[in-house]
Design a protein around this motif. Structure first.
Motif, PDB file in Angstrom:
ATOM      1  N   LEU A 256      64.629 -52.731 -94.743  1.00 61.98           N
ATOM      2  CA  LEU A 256      63.222 -53.002 -94.246  1.00 61.98           C
ATOM      3  C   LEU A 256      62.564 -51.994 -94.249  1.00 61.98           C
ATOM      4  N   LEU A 257      63.043 -50.774 -94.197  1.00 67.96           N
ATOM      5  CA  LEU A 257      62.217 -49.176 -94.346  1.00 67.96           C
ATOM      6  C   LEU A 257      61.774 -49.169 -95.778  1.00 67.96           C
ATOM      7  N   GLY A 258      62.486 -49.632 -96.824  1.00 68.52           N
ATOM      8  CA  GLY A 258      62.191 -49.548 -98.278  1.00 68.52           C
ATOM      9  C   GLY A 258      60.975 -50.434 -98.547  1.00 68.52           C
ATOM     10  N   TRP A 259      60.898 -51.671 -97.791  1.00 64.19           N
ATOM     11  CA  TRP A 259      59.712 -52.468 -98.036  1.00 64.19           C
ATOM     12  C   TRP A 259      58.410 -52.134 -97.406  1.00 64.19           C
ATOM     13  N   TYR A 260      58.770 -51.389 -96.279  1.00 61.49           N
ATOM     14  CA  TYR A 260      57.563 -50.894 -95.280  1.00 61.49           C
ATOM     15  C   TYR A 260      57.078 -49.606 -96.197  1.00 61.49           C
ATOM     16  N   MET A 261      58.161 -48.879 -96.935  1.00 63.30           N
ATOM     17  CA  MET A 261      57.363 -47.808 -97.782  1.00 63.30           C
ATOM     18  C   MET A 261      56.412 -48.382 -98.811  1.00 63.30           C
ATOM     19  N   VAL A 262      57.064 -49.210 -99.710  1.00 66.81           N
ATOM     20  CA  VAL A 262      56.134 -50.028-100.821  1.00 66.81           C
ATOM     21  C   VAL A 262      55.054 -50.303-100.460  1.00 66.81           C
TER      22      VAL A 262
ATOM     23  N   SER B 182      52.921 -49.280 -98.269  1.00 63.84           N
ATOM     24  CA  SER B 182      52.070 -48.383 -98.413  1.00 63.84           C
ATOM     25  C   SER B 182      51.313 -47.957 -99.655  1.00 63.84           C
ATOM     26  N   GLY B 183      52.011 -48.407-100.625  1.00 67.89           N
ATOM     27  CA  GLY B 183      51.207 -48.110-101.766  1.00 67.89           C
ATOM     28  C   GLY B 183      50.401 -49.049-102.473  1.00 67.89           C
TER      29      GLY B 183
ATOM     30  N   PRO C 256      47.006 -43.931-106.609  1.00 70.76           N
ATOM     31  CA  PRO C 256      47.876 -44.852-105.873  1.00 70.76           C
ATOM     32  C   PRO C 256      49.255 -44.463-105.759  1.00 70.76           C
ATOM     33  N   ARG C 257      49.842 -44.226-104.456  1.00 68.44           N
ATOM     34  CA  ARG C 257      51.258 -43.968-104.165  1.00 68.44           C
ATOM     35  C   ARG C 257      51.810 -44.170-102.995  1.00 68.44           C
ATOM     36  N   VAL C 258      52.904 -44.170-102.923  1.00 71.78           N
ATOM     37  CA  VAL C 258      53.414 -44.599-101.410  1.00 71.78           C
ATOM     38  C   VAL C 258      53.351 -43.197-100.607  1.00 71.78           C
ATOM     39  N   SER C 259      53.167 -43.750 -99.155  1.00 74.47           N
ATOM     40  CA  SER C 259      53.123 -42.663 -98.206  1.00 74.47           C
ATOM     41  C   SER C 259      54.168 -41.602 -98.480  1.00 74.47           C
ATOM     42  N   GLN C 260      53.939 -40.353 -98.534  1.00 79.83           N
ATOM     43  CA  GLN C 260      55.026 -39.237 -98.478  1.00 79.83           C
ATOM     44  C   GLN C 260      55.628 -39.484 -96.946  1.00 79.83           C
ATOM     45  N   TYR C 261      55.307 -39.987 -96.021  1.00 85.22           N
ATOM     46  CA  TYR C 261      56.083 -39.897 -94.768  1.00 85.22           C
ATOM     47  C   TYR C 261      57.076 -41.010 -94.690  1.00 85.22           C
ATOM     48  N   ARG C 262      56.557 -42.179 -95.367  1.00 82.29           N
ATOM     49  CA  ARG C 262      57.608 -43.236 -95.582  1.00 82.29           C
ATOM     50  C   ARG C 262      58.574 -43.156 -96.734  1.00 82.29           C
ATOM     51  N   LEU C 263      58.183 -42.222 -97.601  1.00 79.10           N
ATOM     52  CA  LEU C 263      59.255 -42.230 -98.548  1.00 79.10           C
ATOM     53  C   LEU C 263      60.380 -41.140 -98.127  1.00 79.10           C
TER      54      LEU C 263
END
Length: 401
Positions: free
Chosen positions: A187-193, A195-196, A207-214
Motif C-alpha cells: 500500500l505504501l508503494g502505491w501511495y508513493m507512486v 505523489s508523482g 515530476p518525481r515522487v515525494s522524497q518523504y514517501r520514497l
C-alpha cells in the motif's frame, strides 16, 4: 495396550454377529466401535501437528532467510526502477488485473495513452516512443510482480507452518507482524507512486515522487528485511556462551549503536535519490572548493534544508557515511582486544571490509555523475552493509534465560 483392546473389541463384535446374539448387544458394540474409531482418528490428527523443536526452527529459520533475500531483490529492483525513471510508467494499481501486461498493439497504445495524460510525459518525456515506453513499463511491472512474489513467499508458508504447529506463541506474533508489514509495504508503494502522478502547477521541478514517501517506502522495506533476517538468524545460529563482563556489555552497546548508524545512513540515501542530490557537487572530499557549501542552509525555515535542499541532503549523507565508516573501524579495532567467538570475529571483519567498499562505491558514484550500474551497486551495497551489521548483532546477543 490400546491397540490390543481395539482388536479384541472388534473380534468380539464379529463373533457376536456370527452367533446372532441380542439386537441390543449388537447395537452396543456398534456404538463402542464407532467411538473407538473417532478417538483413534483424533489421536492421529493431533500427532500430525508437530511441536516446535530444533528441526522445525531450522526449517522456519531458512524460510525467513529466504524471504529476506527476496526483500533484498525488491529493494535492488526498486532502486534500478528509480534510477531508470521507470516508476511512474504504470498510472493505476490493480492487485490481480495488472499481473497480465498488455499483449496486443491496441492494448499497448491504450496503456501509453493513459501515461500521456500525466505530468511526467507532458514535461519530461513528451518525445517518448512506444518502444521506449515499453521498457520503463516492464521495469515498473517487474518491480510490482516481484512485490507480489514476496507477499506469497511470506503468506503461504505461514499458513502451512501454522497448521503444522511449527510456531510457538512468540513466533506466531512475529510472523503475523511480518505478513502484515508486507501488506502495508504494498500500500505504501502505491501511495508513493501517486505523489508523482499529481499535477503541481506551482512547481518548476521535474515530476518525481515525494522524497518523504520514497524514504518511508524504503525504510519499511529495510525494516521488513532486518526483522526477517534477525528472526531467521536467531533460529539458525545458537547464541554463544560468553561471560557477561563490563567490557562485553560496552562492546555490545557499541555494536548496536553502529548498526543503528548504518540503518540511518541507508535511509538518508533515499532522500539523496528522491531529490537527485547525487547530481550536485560532484567532487570529493570538498563540495566544489569548499568544505561547507554556501547554500547549505539556503531554505527557510532551517529545518526544511535537511529534507528538501539537495545540497544539505548530500552533505548529511556524506557525514553519515564517514561516521559509519569511523564507527565500524572503531568496532573492528575494539574487537581485536577481546576474546570473541570465531563466527563473531568473521562477521566483524566482513562488516569492516564492506564498509570500506561501500564508501569507495559512494565516492565513485558521485565523481562519475551517478551512472546507473554504479549507483545501483552502491544502493545494493548499503543493504549488504546492513546485513553484516545484523549478523554481528546476532552473534553478540545474550543467551536466552
Amino acid at each position: 495396550n490400546n491397540y490390543l483392546i481395539l482388536v479384541n473389541t472388534r473380534a468380539l463384535f464379529i463373533l457376536c454377529l456370527q452367533q446372532q446374539r441380542s439386537p441390543q448387544l449388537r447395537q452396543w458394540f456398534v456404538r463402542r466401535n464407532q467411538s473407538t474409531l473417532t478417538v483413534e482418528s483424533a489421536v492421529r490428527s493431533k500427532a500430525a501437528a508437530v511441536a516446535p523443536n530444533a528441526a522445525t526452527n531450522r526449517i522456519v529459520g531458512r524460510w525467513l532467510i529466504g524471504c529476506s533475500g527476496l526483500v533484498v531483490g525488491a529493494v535492488v529492483l526498486g532502486g534500478v526502477t528509480r534510477l531508470t525513471e521507470s516508476g511512474l510508467s504504470m498510472v493505476d494499481w490493480h492487485l490481480v488485473k495488472e499481473m497480465k501486461p498488455p499483449q496486443s498493439e491496441e492494448e499497448w497504445q491504450a496503456e501509453f495513452s493513459k501515461y500521456q495524460q500525466f505530468p511526467e510525459f507532458k514535461i519530461l518525456n513528451h518525445g517518448m516512443t512506444l518502444s521506449e515506453f515499453k521498457f520503463i513499463f516492464f521495469m515498473e511491472w517487474g518491480h510490482r510482480m516481484w512485490g507480489r512474489l514476496v507477499g506469497l513467499a511470506y503468506i503461504l508458508p505461514t499458513i502451512y507452518f501454522w497448521r503444522k504447529g511449527y510456531f510457538n506463541r512468540s513466533l506466531k506474533g512475529k510472523v503475523l507482524g511480518l505478513c502484515g508489514f508486507v501488506f502495508f509495504q504494498g500500500l505504501l508503494g502505491w501511495y508513493m507512486v501517486k505523489s508523482g502522478l499529481e499535477d503541481k502547477p506551482e512547481s518548476h521541478d521535474v515530476p518525481r515522487v515525494s522524497q518523504y514517501r520514497l524514504t518511508a517506502h524504503l525504510g519499511s522495506a529495510l525494516l521488513l528485511y532486518v526483522a526477517s533476517l534477525w528472526t531467521g538468524l536467531t533460529l539458525l545460529l545458537p547464541a554463544h556462551k560468553m561471560v557477561e563482563t563490563k567490557q562485553l556489555m560496552q562492546f555490545r552497546r557499541f555494536a548496536k549503536g553502529t548498526g543503528g548508524l548504518v540503518f540511518l545512513t541507508a535511509l538518508s540515501g533515499a532522500f539523496v535519490a528522491g531529490l537527485d542530490a547525487g547530481l550536485v557537487y560532484n567532487s570529493f572530499p570538498k563540495m566544489a572548493d569548499r568544505w561547507i557549501p554556501d547554500d547549505l542552509l539556503a531554505f527557510s525555515p532551517t529545518i526544511k534544508n535537511f529534507f528538501e535542499n539537495p545540497t544539505t541532503v548530500q552533505f548529511d549523507h556524506r557525514i553519515l557515511g564517514i561516521s559509519s565508516l569511523a564507527a565500524i573501524t572503531g568496532l573492528y579495532l575494539f574487537s581485536r582486544r577481546m576474546v570473541l567467538p570465531r563466527r563473531a570475529k568473521v562477521a566483524i571483519g566482513l562488516l569492516a571490509a564492506m564498509a570500506y567498499t561501500q564508501v569507495a562505491l559512494g565516492i565513485s558514484t558521485l565523481l562519475l555523475y551517478v551512472p546507473t550500474p554504479l549507483a545501483a551497486t552502491h544502493q545494493s551495497g548499503s543493504v549488504a552493509l546492513l546485513t553484516f551489521a545484523i549478523w554481528v548483532l546476532a552473534e553478540l546477543r545474550k543467551m536466552p534465560k
